[in-house]
Design a protein around this motif. Structure first.
Motif, PDB file in Angstrom:
ATOM      1  N   UNK A 172       0.908  -1.199   0.039  1.00 55.50           N
ATOM      2  CA  UNK A 172      -0.001   0.159   0.122  1.00 55.50           C
ATOM      3  C   UNK A 172       1.022   1.440  -0.149  1.00 55.50           C
ATOM      4  N   UNK A 173       2.204   1.213   0.543  1.00 53.15           N
ATOM      5  CA  UNK A 173       3.059   2.047   0.486  1.00 53.15           C
ATOM      6  C   UNK A 173       3.699   2.355  -0.915  1.00 53.15           C
ATOM      7  N   UNK A 174       3.417   1.521  -1.970  1.00 52.17           N
ATOM      8  CA  UNK A 174       3.920   1.685  -3.371  1.00 52.17           C
ATOM      9  C   UNK A 174       5.331   0.876  -3.625  1.00 52.17           C
ATOM     10  N   UNK A 175       5.647   0.223  -2.501  1.00 58.25           N
ATOM     11  CA  UNK A 175       6.859  -0.617  -2.578  1.00 58.25           C
ATOM     12  C   UNK A 175       6.677  -1.973  -3.482  1.00 58.25           C
ATOM     13  N   UNK A 176       7.396  -2.326  -4.539  1.00 56.57           N
ATOM     14  CA  UNK A 176       7.180  -3.294  -5.473  1.00 56.57           C
ATOM     15  C   UNK A 176       7.918  -4.560  -4.630  1.00 56.57           C
TER      16      UNK A 176
END
Length: 175
Positions: A119-123
């Motif tokens: 949800x924080x955008x970390x792949x």
């Protein structure tokens, strides 16, 4: 001259596994991964795969549900020795043979290859596979390292977006 058209590989899904002989007439004990268990017989023809990866087609399997599980009759298996030799065979069908999943449900094979992002955008990489622990299912994401994320909606798996090719998870990147 036209080049032959290359067909994409068929996506296959495992729907069962033979666990050995049942009785003396060539019937086998079949672990069914379908719900209900007897629905495995709706998705034919089958591809039977042995431990070495050798496959053969199987059409016309019949069976029934018993208090001890699913019992099947497979073409070409007519005695206890043949049934016992079938132990370990996996039952596979093409993905397109299965009905569409209900809303909020997924076939594991359809999730494989989707990108995973928190949800924080970390792949986190892509979905390699899923497995069941008994308590819950687990999504395995392969990226710079392997992550195992409980497939619990909405606690850890926030959304699955097939159009975007993305599974969004609420998971700490350090886990």
């Amino acid at each position: 001259m036209n080049e032959p058209t290359r067909q994409p590989p068929r996506r296959m899904i495992q729907v069962g596994k033979v666990h050995g002989a049942f009785g003396v007439r060539g019937e086998v004990k079949l672990e069914s991964f379908t719900e209900p268990r007897s629905a495995v017989f709706r998705y034919q023809p089958w591809v039977l795969r042995d431990a070495r990866g050798i496959e053969r087609d199987c059409e016309g399997a019949r069976g029934r549900e018993t208090p001890k599980g699913v019992v099947a009759t497979l073409p070409g298996i007519e005695d206890r020795d043949s049934a016992e030799a079938a132990r370990g065979l996996e039952v596979w069908v093409p993905r397109e043979a299965l009905p569409p999943p209900r809303p909020g449900e997924y076939y594991w094979v359809d999730l494989e290859g989707l990108r995973v992002r928190n949800v924080e955008g970390v792949e986190f990489g892509t979905v390699s596979h899923l497995f069941s622990t008994g308590a819950n299912d687990v999504l395995v994401a392969h990226g710079e390292r392997e992550r195992m994320i409980p497939f619990v909606v909405p606690d850890y798996v926030v959304s699955v977006d097939f159009d975007a090719g993305l599974v969004t998870v609420d998971w700490d990147p350090d886990f």
